[in-house]
Design a protein around this motif. Structure first.
Motif, PDB file in Angstrom:
ATOM      1  N   ALA A  53      58.561  41.587  37.866  1.00  8.91           N
ATOM      2  CA  ALA A  53      57.279  42.428  37.919  1.00  8.91           C
ATOM      3  C   ALA A  53      56.719  42.554  39.452  1.00  8.91           C
ATOM      4  N   LYS A  54      56.285  43.620  39.671  1.00  9.48           N
ATOM      5  CA  LYS A  54      55.658  43.942  41.150  1.00  9.48           C
ATOM      6  C   LYS A  54      54.094  44.114  40.856  1.00  9.48           C
ATOM      7  N   PRO A  55      53.428  43.329  41.711  1.00  9.64           N
ATOM      8  CA  PRO A  55      52.048  43.323  41.840  1.00  9.64           C
ATOM      9  C   PRO A  55      51.740  44.750  41.982  1.00  9.64           C
ATOM     10  N   ASN A  56      50.998  45.286  41.073  1.00 12.14           N
ATOM     11  CA  ASN A  56      50.464  46.588  41.291  1.00 12.14           C
ATOM     12  C   ASN A  56      49.102  47.052  40.473  1.00 12.14           C
ATOM     13  N   HIS A  57      48.190  45.894  40.010  1.00  7.08           N
ATOM     14  CA  HIS A  57      47.094  46.246  39.224  1.00  7.08           C
ATOM     15  C   HIS A  57      45.848  45.651  40.226  1.00  7.08           C
ATOM     16  N   ALA A  58      44.986  46.349  40.116  1.00 12.25           N
ATOM     17  CA  ALA A  58      43.655  45.943  40.791  1.00 12.25           C
ATOM     18  C   ALA A  58      43.143  44.701  40.216  1.00 12.25           C
ATOM     19  N   ILE A  59      42.516  43.720  40.672  1.00 13.12           N
ATOM     20  CA  ILE A  59      41.933  42.611  39.990  1.00 13.12           C
ATOM     21  C   ILE A  59      40.452  43.097  39.745  1.00 13.12           C
ATOM     22  N   ILE A  60      40.215  42.973  38.375  1.00 20.66           N
ATOM     23  CA  ILE A  60      38.836  43.230  37.900  1.00 20.66           C
ATOM     24  C   ILE A  60      37.780  41.964  38.459  1.00 20.66           C
ATOM     25  N   ASN A  61      36.451  42.696  38.132  1.00 18.01           N
ATOM     26  CA  ASN A  61      35.409  41.553  38.482  1.00 18.01           C
ATOM     27  C   ASN A  61      35.639  40.837  37.261  1.00 18.01           C
ATOM     28  N   SER A  62      35.281  39.503  37.477  1.00  9.41           N
ATOM     29  CA  SER A  62      35.092  38.305  36.349  1.00  9.41           C
ATOM     30  C   SER A  62      33.903  38.566  35.717  1.00  9.41           C
ATOM     31  N   PRO A  63      33.798  38.257  34.364  1.00 14.14           N
ATOM     32  CA  PRO A  63      32.617  38.540  33.443  1.00 14.14           C
ATOM     33  C   PRO A  63      31.777  37.562  33.867  1.00 14.14           C
ATOM     34  N   LYS A  64      30.452  37.521  33.201  1.00 15.97           N
ATOM     35  CA  LYS A  64      29.491  36.678  33.078  1.00 15.97           C
ATOM     36  C   LYS A  64      29.844  35.409  32.084  1.00 15.97           C
ATOM     37  N   CYS A  65      29.814  34.166  32.314  1.00 17.85           N
ATOM     38  CA  CYS A  65      29.954  33.324  31.706  1.00 17.85           C
ATOM     39  C   CYS A  65      29.275  32.057  31.758  1.00 17.85           C
ATOM     40  N   TYR A  66      28.734  31.569  30.796  1.00 18.01           N
ATOM     41  CA  TYR A  66      28.015  30.204  30.788  1.00 18.01           C
ATOM     42  C   TYR A  66      28.472  29.319  30.009  1.00 18.01           C
ATOM     43  N   ASN A  67      28.694  28.140  30.174  1.00 18.68           N
ATOM     44  CA  ASN A  67      29.338  27.032  29.346  1.00 18.68           C
ATOM     45  C   ASN A  67      28.231  26.699  28.262  1.00 18.68           C
ATOM     46  N   ASN A  68      28.539  25.815  27.311  1.00 19.45           N
ATOM     47  CA  ASN A  68      27.668  25.285  26.121  1.00 19.45           C
ATOM     48  C   ASN A  68      26.522  24.566  26.898  1.00 19.45           C
ATOM     49  N   LEU A  69      26.533  24.309  27.889  1.00 17.80           N
ATOM     50  CA  LEU A  69      25.551  23.502  28.718  1.00 17.80           C
ATOM     51  C   LEU A  69      24.503  24.477  29.433  1.00 17.80           C
ATOM     52  N   THR A  70      24.970  25.758  29.375  1.00 18.04           N
ATOM     53  CA  THR A  70      23.994  26.822  30.116  1.00 18.04           C
ATOM     54  C   THR A  70      24.373  26.818  31.812  1.00 18.04           C
ATOM     55  N   GLU A  71      25.522  26.017  31.965  1.00 13.38           N
ATOM     56  CA  GLU A  71      26.013  26.264  33.433  1.00 13.38           C
ATOM     57  C   GLU A  71      26.752  27.503  33.691  1.00 13.38           C
ATOM     58  N   ASN A  72      26.568  27.935  34.811  1.00 15.05           N
ATOM     59  CA  ASN A  72      27.433  28.956  35.161  1.00 15.05           C
ATOM     60  C   ASN A  72      28.882  28.636  35.417  1.00 15.05           C
ATOM     61  N   VAL A  73      29.695  29.384  34.944  1.00 16.75           N
ATOM     62  CA  VAL A  73      31.221  29.252  35.097  1.00 16.75           C
ATOM     63  C   VAL A  73      31.601  30.159  36.158  1.00 16.75           C
ATOM     64  N   GLU A  74      32.013  29.410  37.486  1.00 19.03           N
ATOM     65  CA  GLU A  74      32.749  30.183  38.650  1.00 19.03           C
ATOM     66  C   GLU A  74      34.070  30.619  38.201  1.00 19.03           C
ATOM     67  N   PHE A  75      34.614  31.581  38.451  1.00 14.69           N
ATOM     68  CA  PHE A  75      35.935  32.363  38.650  1.00 14.69           C
ATOM     69  C   PHE A  75      36.605  32.032  39.809  1.00 14.69           C
ATOM     70  N   ILE A  76      37.793  31.680  39.981  1.00 21.67           N
ATOM     71  CA  ILE A  76      38.486  31.787  41.438  1.00 21.67           C
ATOM     72  C   ILE A  76      39.799  32.092  41.265  1.00 21.67           C
ATOM     73  N   ASN A  77      40.085  33.457  42.392  1.00 21.27           N
ATOM     74  CA  ASN A  77      41.398  34.102  42.305  1.00 21.27           C
ATOM     75  C   ASN A  77      42.234  33.253  43.023  1.00 21.27           C
ATOM     76  N   SER A  78      43.448  33.377  42.531  1.00 19.34           N
ATOM     77  CA  SER A  78      44.789  32.620  43.156  1.00 19.34           C
ATOM     78  C   SER A  78      45.850  33.379  43.155  1.00 19.34           C
ATOM     79  N   ALA A  79      46.696  33.521  44.000  1.00 16.13           N
ATOM     80  CA  ALA A  79      48.130  34.257  43.899  1.00 16.13           C
ATOM     81  C   ALA A  79      49.292  33.201  44.380  1.00 16.13           C
ATOM     82  N   SER A  80      50.471  33.418  43.870  1.00 22.68           N
ATOM     83  CA  SER A  80      51.448  32.429  44.004  1.00 22.68           C
ATOM     84  C   SER A  80      52.685  33.511  44.336  1.00 22.68           C
TER      85      SER A  80
END
Length: 194
Positions: free
Chosen positions: A28-55
């Motif tokens: 496959a060829k990469p042809n899709h825009a990467i969406i913004n990550s959703p809001k996410c908090y864990n079970n301890l109410t800590e904010n979850v970070e999202f990190i993009n990576s490509a290979s």
């Protein structure tokens, strides 16, 4: 109910043994825009970070939930440019769900164990509910998600029974369960009582 559970377990065993994430065509060829990550908090109410990576070596979209080296709850987003926005959203929400129910803060159960497979099923259900309630703009979005999921699972060689069972579980949650927050609370309460 036993037959459905058996099929679900078979699906999840197959899923877990091949990949934890969703995949697209190897060429496959990469042809899709990467969406913004959703809001996410864990079970301890800590904010979850999202990190993009490509290979360059990996030609499929994937996600992984864990704590980083500093202990920050994190979702790693790999090669999202290979996936439709609906599938990107579902992967994000699935990985977020592992944080929301505390999976990442417990020893990982053995692959293909019933506990591991149940964790995956729960994450799929939460992702389906959040997709429905937070992401979806029309019924077509869910249909596009299911079509992309089916195509990807077939492309990487899942048998039809596994594809159909996983889609059935996701669709059942999407159509019949209430808000994700209530589902998550029930999962946490049940785990706390065991």
């Amino acid at each position: 109910e036993i037959v459905v559970r058996t099929i679900l377990i078979a699906l999840l065993m197959t899923f877990a043994s091949k990949v934890v994430a969703l995949a697209t065509e190897a060429g496959a060829k990469p042809n899709h825009a990467i969406i913004n990550s959703p809001k996410c908090y864990n079970n301890l109410t800590e904010n979850v970070e999202f990190i993009n990576s490509a290979s360059d070596r990996q030609k499929f979209a994937a996600g992984m939930a864990r704590r980083d080296a500093e202990g920050t709850p994190t979702v790693y987003r790999f090669n999202y440019q290979f996936a439709l926005s609906q599938l990107q959203s579902f992967i994000d929400l699935h990985e977020c769900a592992h944080h929301q129910v505390g999976d990442v803060d417990h020893p990982h159960p053995p692959r293909n164990s019933s506990e591991h497979l149940m964790n995956e099923s729960i994450a799929d259900c939460i992702a389906a509910l959040r997709f429905r309630d937070e992401y979806q703009k029309s019924e077509a979005d869910f249909k596009d998600l299911i079509a992309a999921l089916r195509a990807d699972m077939e492309q990487i060689g899942f048998p039809e029974i596994s594809v159909a069972s996983r889609i059935s579980n996701i669709t059942n949650c999407y159509n019949h369960y209430g808000p994700a927050g209530i589902y998550i609370r029930n999962v946490l309460e049940e785990r706390a009582s065991n």
